[in-house]
Design a protein around this motif. Sequence first.
Motif, PDB file in Angstrom:
ATOM      1  N   PHE A   1       0.833  -1.216  -0.035  1.00  0.00           N
ATOM      2  CA  PHE A   1      -0.108   0.001   0.013  1.00  0.00           C
ATOM      3  C   PHE A   1       0.883   1.057   0.048  1.00  0.00           C
ATOM      4  CE2 PHE A   1      -2.447  -3.301   2.197  1.00  0.00           C
ATOM      5  CZ  PHE A   1      -3.470  -3.332   1.339  1.00  0.00           C
ATOM      6  N   SER A   2       2.088   1.358   0.346  1.00  0.00           N
ATOM      7  CA  SER A   2       3.047   2.283   0.475  1.00  0.00           C
ATOM      8  C   SER A   2       3.262   3.089  -0.989  1.00  0.00           C
ATOM      9  CB  SER A   2       4.172   1.935   1.139  1.00  0.00           C
ATOM     10  OG  SER A   2       4.065   1.460   2.386  1.00  0.00           O
ATOM     11  N   PRO A   3       3.549   4.113  -1.183  1.00  0.00           N
ATOM     12  CA  PRO A   3       3.865   4.729  -2.414  1.00  0.00           C
ATOM     13  C   PRO A   3       5.164   3.858  -2.691  1.00  0.00           C
ATOM     14  CG  PRO A   3       2.877   6.350  -1.141  1.00  0.00           C
ATOM     15  CD  PRO A   3       3.424   5.000  -0.063  1.00  0.00           C
ATOM     16  N   ARG A   4       5.346   3.668  -4.143  1.00  0.00           N
ATOM     17  CA  ARG A   4       6.676   3.180  -4.671  1.00  0.00           C
ATOM     18  C   ARG A   4       7.754   4.150  -4.581  1.00  0.00           C
ATOM     19  NH1 ARG A   4       6.541  -2.228  -5.239  1.00  0.00           N
ATOM     20  NH2 ARG A   4       4.731  -3.044  -5.935  1.00  0.00           N
ATOM     21  N   ARG A   5       8.801   3.769  -4.009  1.00  0.00           N
ATOM     22  CA  ARG A   5       9.873   4.641  -3.996  1.00  0.00           C
ATOM     23  C   ARG A   5      10.837   4.179  -5.288  1.00  0.00           C
ATOM     24  NH1 ARG A   5      11.878   4.882   2.463  1.00  0.00           N
ATOM     25  NH2 ARG A   5       9.799   5.781   3.175  1.00  0.00           N
ATOM     26  N   SER A   6      11.469   5.257  -5.913  1.00  0.00           N
ATOM     27  CA  SER A   6      12.190   5.036  -7.073  1.00  0.00           C
ATOM     28  C   SER A   6      13.560   4.638  -6.648  1.00  0.00           C
ATOM     29  CB  SER A   6      12.307   6.200  -7.683  1.00  0.00           C
ATOM     30  OG  SER A   6      12.772   7.300  -7.175  1.00  0.00           O
ATOM     31  N   ALA A   7      14.205   3.362  -7.372  1.00  0.00           N
ATOM     32  CA  ALA A   7      15.456   3.220  -6.795  1.00  0.00           C
ATOM     33  C   ALA A   7      16.351   4.086  -6.963  1.00  0.00           C
ATOM     34  CB  ALA A   7      15.763   1.813  -7.828  1.00  0.00           C
ATOM     35  N   ALA A   8      17.573   4.103  -6.272  1.00  0.00           N
ATOM     36  CA  ALA A   8      18.700   5.021  -6.538  1.00  0.00           C
ATOM     37  C   ALA A   8      19.019   4.943  -7.818  1.00  0.00           C
ATOM     38  CB  ALA A   8      19.893   4.607  -5.337  1.00  0.00           C
ATOM     39  N   LEU A   9      19.500   6.042  -8.289  1.00  0.00           N
ATOM     40  CA  LEU A   9      19.756   6.338  -9.646  1.00  0.00           C
ATOM     41  C   LEU A   9      21.248   5.479  -9.899  1.00  0.00           C
ATOM     42  CD1 LEU A   9      19.302   7.615 -12.564  1.00  0.00           C
ATOM     43  CD2 LEU A   9      20.241   9.451 -11.807  1.00  0.00           C
ATOM     44  N   ASP A  10      21.549   5.069 -10.655  1.00  0.00           N
ATOM     45  CA  ASP A  10      22.836   4.288 -10.956  1.00  0.00           C
ATOM     46  C   ASP A  10      23.701   5.435 -11.388  1.00  0.00           C
ATOM     47  OD1 ASP A  10      25.234   3.135 -12.134  1.00  0.00           O
ATOM     48  OD2 ASP A  10      24.050   1.337 -13.045  1.00  0.00           O
ATOM     49  N   PRO A  11      24.847   5.842 -10.917  1.00  0.00           N
ATOM     50  CA  PRO A  11      25.672   7.024 -11.005  1.00  0.00           C
ATOM     51  C   PRO A  11      26.180   6.679 -12.518  1.00  0.00           C
ATOM     52  CG  PRO A  11      26.773   5.532  -9.473  1.00  0.00           C
ATOM     53  CD  PRO A  11      25.591   4.973  -9.639  1.00  0.00           C
ATOM     54  N   ALA A  12      26.341   5.601 -12.953  1.00  0.00           N
ATOM     55  CA  ALA A  12      26.919   5.530 -14.424  1.00  0.00           C
ATOM     56  C   ALA A  12      25.717   6.289 -15.380  1.00  0.00           C
ATOM     57  CB  ALA A  12      26.871   4.157 -14.942  1.00  0.00           C
ATOM     58  N   LEU A  13      24.747   6.559 -14.997  1.00  0.00           N
ATOM     59  CA  LEU A  13      23.695   7.196 -16.010  1.00  0.00           C
ATOM     60  C   LEU A  13      23.761   8.665 -15.619  1.00  0.00           C
ATOM     61  CD1 LEU A  13      20.786   4.551 -15.430  1.00  0.00           C
ATOM     62  CD2 LEU A  13      22.389   4.736 -17.227  1.00  0.00           C
ATOM     63  N   LEU A  14      24.541   9.070 -14.826  1.00  0.00           N
ATOM     64  CA  LEU A  14      24.419  10.492 -14.717  1.00  0.00           C
ATOM     65  C   LEU A  14      25.228  11.214 -15.827  1.00  0.00           C
ATOM     66  CD1 LEU A  14      24.874  10.875 -10.792  1.00  0.00           C
ATOM     67  CD2 LEU A  14      22.920  11.166 -12.006  1.00  0.00           C
ATOM     68  N   ARG A  15      24.689  12.186 -16.426  1.00  0.00           N
ATOM     69  CA  ARG A  15      25.370  12.939 -17.674  1.00  0.00           C
ATOM     70  C   ARG A  15      24.971  14.524 -17.540  1.00  0.00           C
ATOM     71  NH1 ARG A  15      23.334  13.970 -22.212  1.00  0.00           N
ATOM     72  NH2 ARG A  15      25.472  13.224 -23.482  1.00  0.00           N
ATOM     73  N   LEU A  16      25.928  15.271 -18.053  1.00  0.00           N
ATOM     74  CA  LEU A  16      25.577  16.564 -18.002  1.00  0.00           C
ATOM     75  C   LEU A  16      24.597  16.810 -19.404  1.00  0.00           C
ATOM     76  CD1 LEU A  16      29.260  18.106 -17.870  1.00  0.00           C
ATOM     77  CD2 LEU A  16      27.361  17.945 -16.379  1.00  0.00           C
ATOM     78  N   GLY A  17      23.388  17.784 -19.144  1.00  0.00           N
ATOM     79  CA  GLY A  17      22.696  18.087 -20.243  1.00  0.00           C
ATOM     80  C   GLY A  17      23.257  18.828 -21.219  1.00  0.00           C
ATOM     81  N   ALA A  18      22.447  19.232 -22.539  1.00  0.00           N
ATOM     82  CA  ALA A  18      23.069  20.052 -23.424  1.00  0.00           C
ATOM     83  C   ALA A  18      22.993  21.477 -22.810  1.00  0.00           C
ATOM     84  CB  ALA A  18      21.954  19.782 -24.558  1.00  0.00           C
ATOM     85  N   ALA A  19      22.263  21.906 -22.055  1.00  0.00           N
ATOM     86  CA  ALA A  19      22.247  23.471 -21.641  1.00  0.00           C
ATOM     87  C   ALA A  19      23.458  23.422 -20.572  1.00  0.00           C
ATOM     88  CB  ALA A  19      21.226  23.595 -20.540  1.00  0.00           C
ATOM     89  N   GLU A  20      23.690  22.338 -19.643  1.00  0.00           N
ATOM     90  CA  GLU A  20      24.775  22.477 -18.952  1.00  0.00           C
ATOM     91  C   GLU A  20      26.135  22.350 -19.742  1.00  0.00           C
ATOM     92  OE1 GLU A  20      23.535  19.847 -14.956  1.00  0.00           O
ATOM     93  OE2 GLU A  20      23.341  18.909 -16.826  1.00  0.00           O
ATOM     94  N   ILE A  21      26.325  21.469 -20.722  1.00  0.00           N
ATOM     95  CA  ILE A  21      27.426  21.746 -21.451  1.00  0.00           C
ATOM     96  C   ILE A  21      27.718  23.153 -22.108  1.00  0.00           C
ATOM     97  CG2 ILE A  21      28.378  20.652 -23.507  1.00  0.00           C
ATOM     98  CD1 ILE A  21      27.282  17.754 -22.671  1.00  0.00           C
ATOM     99  N   ALA A  22      26.861  23.285 -22.843  1.00  0.00           N
ATOM    100  CA  ALA A  22      26.808  24.837 -23.279  1.00  0.00           C
ATOM    101  C   ALA A  22      27.221  25.923 -22.268  1.00  0.00           C
ATOM    102  CB  ALA A  22      25.612  25.256 -23.918  1.00  0.00           C
ATOM    103  N   SER A  23      27.103  25.842 -21.249  1.00  0.00           N
ATOM    104  CA  SER A  23      27.286  26.712 -20.251  1.00  0.00           C
ATOM    105  C   SER A  23      28.709  26.413 -19.429  1.00  0.00           C
ATOM    106  CB  SER A  23      26.411  27.091 -18.980  1.00  0.00           C
ATOM    107  OG  SER A  23      26.272  25.851 -18.025  1.00  0.00           O
ATOM    108  N   LEU A  24      29.218  25.421 -19.738  1.00  0.00           N
ATOM    109  CA  LEU A  24      30.548  25.133 -19.033  1.00  0.00           C
ATOM    110  C   LEU A  24      31.795  25.989 -19.526  1.00  0.00           C
ATOM    111  CD1 LEU A  24      31.000  21.374 -19.664  1.00  0.00           C
ATOM    112  CD2 LEU A  24      30.700  22.437 -17.405  1.00  0.00           C
TER     113      LEU A  24
END
Length: 224
Positions: free
Chosen positions: A30-53
């Motif tokens: 009955f408890s709300p589903r908690r999303s699993a911890a994000l795999d750090p291998a999937l973390l990436r800079l987005g296009a806007a973040e890259i453009a501002s580097l």
Amino acid sequence: MRFLLRLLTWLVLAACGWLIWTEIGLREWFSPRRSAALDPALLRLGAAEIASLPLAVRFDHPLGTEHGGLTYNARGFRVARHLGADLNGIGGGNSDLGDPVFAVADGRVVYAGEPGEGWGRMLIVAHRLPDPADPRGHRVVQSVYAHLQDFAVPPGRDVRRGERLGSVGTAEGRYLAHLHFEIREGPYINPGQGYADTPLNRVDPETFLRAHRGADDAQLNAAP
């Protein structure tokens, strides 16, 4: 009397329900589903973040002088599966403990933490490197500084070439003092591992710094 029996029955049923809920784990249904911890291998800079580097047009050495004077590489790239360079002060041992570690180029701190026992404290700085061969005119590279004793800059901070990022450490006493330094290609900011059978997205740090020095070998001016 009948009222007391009903009350007792309800109390017993409530107690049984509570036990089922807490001990058997029915509450998970009955408890709300908690999303699993994000795999750090999937973390990436987005296009806007890259453009501002910050644009990195010159790279210097992270330890010692801008040329790496008064330092030596105790374990080079791909030696015994090593994915970086182990940089030491010229005295060896723990003589360089606490020595300043500098940003190799203009960039942004995209990671600051302790990803694992073997890493100790680690900083990752992302850089936007001019590249006429790339359709966008640039590509992303990252400089990695590990086994640090402390941090001098927080995550998200833009840094200048030659700015102090932290100091040489021992990964909480795991090693003799040295800086584990890497250059990585691409926008993924996973701390990853320091050894592997293949180079992964790492490149030889010494070769890269020589190729992107951007200053005459005799130039020893202070960083801006």
